[in-house]
Write an enzyme that holds these catalytic residues in place. Structure first.
Site, PDB file in Angstrom:
ATOM      1  CD  GLU A   1      -0.688   5.672  -4.087  1.00  6.15           C
ATOM      2  OE1 GLU A   1      -1.538   4.538  -4.021  1.00  6.15           O
ATOM      3  OE2 GLU A   1       0.278   5.578  -2.788  1.00  6.15           O
TER       4      GLU A   1
ATOM      5  CG  ASP B   1      -2.060   1.135   1.046  1.00  7.15           C
ATOM      6  OD1 ASP B   1      -2.257   1.276   0.099  1.00  7.15           O
ATOM      7  OD2 ASP B   1      -2.704   1.306   2.523  1.00  7.15           O
TER       8      ASP B   1
ATOM      9  CG  ASP C   1      -7.846   4.246   0.387  1.00  6.46           C
ATOM     10  OD1 ASP C   1      -7.896   3.642   0.387  1.00  6.46           O
ATOM     11  OD2 ASP C   1      -7.275   5.414   0.688  1.00  6.46           O
TER      12      ASP C   1
END
Length: 831
Positions: free
Chosen positions: A415, A412, A490
């Site tokens: 990015e 997670d 999300d």
């Protein structure tokens, strides 16, 4: 998982700076010289160069760059195979143009100025540069403008919110952590710069392999042209001719790789939240699943299993004995997946930080100082995953988690996301190794998450060479399917996001990322029982079936919405497990052919103009059309069925397609249709995927009419081929797999089902085969089972033998049970 209070203003200013028009665009000019090479033609212009290369009869590569870069091979993180077929071509060099021909396409390159057009062999125009602009540059920024026919439509680009059709919109590719995104939020977590153009049933694809911030504009301002480009780097794109969408995707998958076969347990139901702790709560969740007999394979541990959020550590108070916990869970059939983020706490004495510093594994500024940003543990440094040594080191760190029984890993925040940076990521001047060709973060940002997932996947392979890894990543670039599954980040617990979930997953799926899903029930917020139940129904037919929740939301386990919804959710999850043989076969097709598991109707029916805007229903594999209910309090929904015959899965009603219908959709029913001519392999419901072998294997037969082209005799027909293996190892690559074909035929005299000799060295345990013949209007008189090949004599089976065959006149279903010999078998039914 995110800090939901972080400001958005600076981020959006940063995101959309590209909208400021450059001062000067300079289109490329006239060809001065052209040279033929072994794989194409090089065109020399004043200070610039354009290479046209043939990778296969259908795939043409176009590169445009300054001449001084002519020796630059421009390493690709996405492309792993440039030999996609025969490279035979011919060229006609005329004064005003060069024509390059393969057996499938013709490329016409105008010389004054240089403009490129693609045609099929019938000389139908497929795609062409805009005559006025074509390829151009403005400083370091590059772009190309193409003409946009009124009747051409565009799909793909991976993870984008909003509708599936991209026409009339513009998009940016810059991997971004956006919690609680909306239908018009762009960019998001993934960068897949690949799209389809579909016109009158014919398709082409374009893959723009540039890792800088890129953009695509499908006629938002100018309805007669579209464009794509990037803030730096090469104009480097691959034109891929179909003519059908699946043909395009198969070539794109050959170019960038297909997903590996996943461990079978990973396609079961997965339960997650931020966070399950302490250990007693994890065990309680597991016990509830088993006591309530709701199937589940996976429980996740979010960041609270760690010691102060430090990766590769355990909180010894919350989880005093991780090995015993995972062993106990394994006894009940559960696998544990843990989260691992890229941020490594900057703390002397913390083993991972010390090792990474000593090994020179962290991303640095040009002056050699490590980049430091704040994420969950506080001040953190970040591995440079573009460096092979650093990926190897990263992969080795998983040993401590693998040794205590963790089976999968969730990457997670990659990015990469940084809380305290003005642009919410690394400073753009931070340097990366970039496979030995150092460059700054502008060029490497979009591949960071992909290379983190790669380091994880390859590390797990080294730790357990014959066990299939399971990795889940939030961020990625084209090619990430080789290493990881994906989810859409999300989302929000509302009906809008349930509706958005379908086109978002479809966009990813047809962009080469087949193992995808959403946070069932929504991540942020609290769903009603109805919303959760409808989302669970959709999740049955998402390749990744995973529920997740933010830390301050209500519990989102299947039983948390009262007895009525618990029963509905249980029924949905059981449906997932019933369809496992069919679903696993679709994964095999995705792994071997690149065929998407979940796909929009336009993908299978591109010639049907009614499918262009249908992004609230989809095909799941070749046989199933899924029409999720996405409106609150709805008890009916409209469904468009493409041409052909279809069956309502629940009623067995046969319906002629090519029209819209309205179907009943009470809260406990997911509208589901079967394409006539299909045979669907299903199994008994189990509590986890490897609880017991498949027994019985049920073949659900949905016949369609066909006319022999020679004799003009009409019959009914159905067929399938399914796939099995051990579900965990790579032995299938050495021939230890099982495939078998089943074919149904019916004439006026009789009907039969033929099973071929199985192929492959894997043999499932002995079992029964149940055949479910749908749409049978009368009771048969006799049923024969012929399996001479394995010394079974042909036996007439009388209806008095209870477990052999039976007929339900009300439902018009014939049931036949036979032993599975794994050889050639035939069931013959006479009336």
């Amino acid at each position: 998982m995110n800090n939901r209070t972080r400001p958005f203003l600076l981020f959006f200013l940063f995101t959309f700076y590209f909208c400021l028009a450059p001062a000067q665009w300079k289109s490329i000019g006239n060809v001065l010289e052209a040279t033929q090479t072994d794989d194409g033609v090089i065109f020399f212009l004043e200070g610039e160069q354009v290479n046209i290369s043939v990778l296969s009869p259908e795939v043409i590569r176009v590169r445009y760059y300054p001449v001084e870069y002519s020796n630059n091979t421009e390493y690709s993180w996405a492309v792993i195979n440039s030999t996609l077929g025969e490279k035979n071509f011919t060229t006609d060099k005329l004064e005003e143009k060069t024509i390059l021909k393969t057996s499938k396409v013709e490329v016409r390159i105008e010389h004054s100025p240089l403009r490129i057009a693609f045609f099929d062999k019938k000389e139908n125009l497929l795609n062409q540069d805009d005559p006025k602009k074509g390829m151009a540059c403005s400083g370091k920024e590059i772009a190309v403008w193409k003409t946009m026919p009124q009747d051409e439509f565009y799909f793909g680009l991976g993870e984008k919110s909003g509708s599936l059709d991209r026409k009339g919109k513009s998009y940016v590719n810059w991997n971004s952590d956006i919690p609680a995104y909306k239908a018009d939020t762009d960019p998001l977590y993934q960068t897949i710069p690949f799209f389809y153009g579909i016109k009158k049933g014919n398709a082409y694809g374009i893959f723009f392999d540039n890792t800088y911030r890129s953009y695509f504009n499908f006629g938002k301002e100018h309805p007669d042209q579209y464009s794509f480009g990037a803030v730096d780097g090469e104009m480097n794109y691959y034109f891929i001719y179909g003519p059908k969408p699946n043909d395009v995707l198969q070539k794109f998958s050959a170019l960038t790789g297909t997903m590996p076969m996943p461990p079978k347990w990973s396609i079961g139901y997965q339960q997650c939240r931020w966070s399950y702790y302490p250990e007693s709560r994890v065990m309680e969740i597991a016990q509830n699943f088993r006591s309530k007999k709701i199937p589940c394979d996976v429980i996740y541990l979010d960041i609270h299993y760690m010691d102060k959020y430090k990766c590769f550590t355990w909180d010894n108070e919350r989880f005093p004995n991780p090995k015993k916990m995972t062993d106990d869970l394994a006894q009940d059939g559960f696998k544990v997946v843990t989260i691992v983020d890229p941020g490594i706490k900057k703390e002397d004495g913390y083993r991972v930080y010390d090792e990474g510093t000593k090994g020179n594994h962290f991303a640095k500024y040009p002056d050699g100082k490590p980049f430091v940003g704040t994420v969950w543990p506080g001040a953190c440094v970040f591995p440079d995953f573009t460096k092979q040594d650093s990926r190897d080191w990263w992969g080795s760190l998983y040993k401590s988690l693998v040794d205590v029984g963790i089976k999968g890993f969730w990457n997670d925040m990659n990015e990469p996301s940084v809380f305290d940076s003005p642009n919410k990521t690394f400073a753009l001047e931070v340097m990366h190794d970039a496979n030995g060709t150092p460059s700054d973060h502008r060029k490497n940002h979009n591949v960071y998450g992909m290379q983190m997932a790669r380091g994880t996947y390859e590390g797990l392979l080294k730790l357990k060479p014959n066990e299939r890894p399971f990795v889940l990543t939030r961020a990625g670039y084209a090619g990430v399917q080789r290493y990881s599954s994906i989810w859409t980040g999300d989302n929000i617990s509302n009906w809008d996001h349930l509706e958005m979930a379908i086109p978002m997953c479809l966009g990813l799926s047809i962009s080469g990322q087949p193992f995808i899903g959403t946070d069932i029930g929504g991540f942020v917020g609290n769903p009603s029982g109805e919303l959760f139940a409808r989302w669970m129904q959709l999740g049955v037919f998402n390749p990744l079936m995973r529920t997740h929740s933010v830390i301050d939301a209500m519990n989102k386990e299947p039983w948390e919405f009262g007895p009525e919804f618990e029963a509905i959710n249980k029924k949905s999850i059981e449906m997932r497990y019933k369809f496992l043989p069919y679903i696993y076969t679709q994964f095999y097709k995705a792994a071997t052919e690149g065929t998407p598991i979940m796909r929009p109707l336009v993908f299978d029916y591109p010639e049907d103009g009614n499918t262009l805007w249908k992004d609230d229903l989809f095909m799941f594999g070749d046989a199933l059309l899924v029409a999720p209910v996405i409106e609150e309090r709805a008890t009916k929904r409209g469904v468009y069925l493409p041409a052909g015959e279809w069956y309502d899965y629940w009623t067995n009603e046969k319906i002629s397609g090519g029209k819209d219908i309205t179907v009943e959709a009470p809260i406990d029913k997911l509208p589901l249709f079967v394409k006539a001519g299909s045979i669907i392999p299903t199994q008994q419901v189990v509590q986890y995927t490897d609880e017991e072998p498949i027994n019985p294997l049920t073949l659900e037969i949905f016949p369609t009419r066909k006319v022999d082209s020679t004799s003009q005799v009409e019959s009914t027909y159905a067929t399938t081929q399914w796939y099995e293996d051990d579900g965990i190892s790579f032995d299938y690559q050495q021939g230890k797999y099982f495939t078998r074909k089943a074919t149904f035929n019916q004439t006026k005299e009789n009907m039969n089902v033929s099973l071929t000799q199985s192929k492959g060295d894997y043999k499932p345990p002995m079992r029964t085969i149940v055949m479910k013949f749908n749409a049978q209007s009368k009771k048969p008189t006799t049923v024969f089972h012929d399996c001479d090949e394995l010394q079974y004599s042909s036996k007439e089976v009388q209806p008095t033998t209870a477990l052999t065959w039976s007929y339900n006149s009300e439902q018009k279903i014939l049931w036949v049970r036979i032993p599975d010999t794994f050889g050639s078998q035939k069931v013959i039914v006479q009336y």
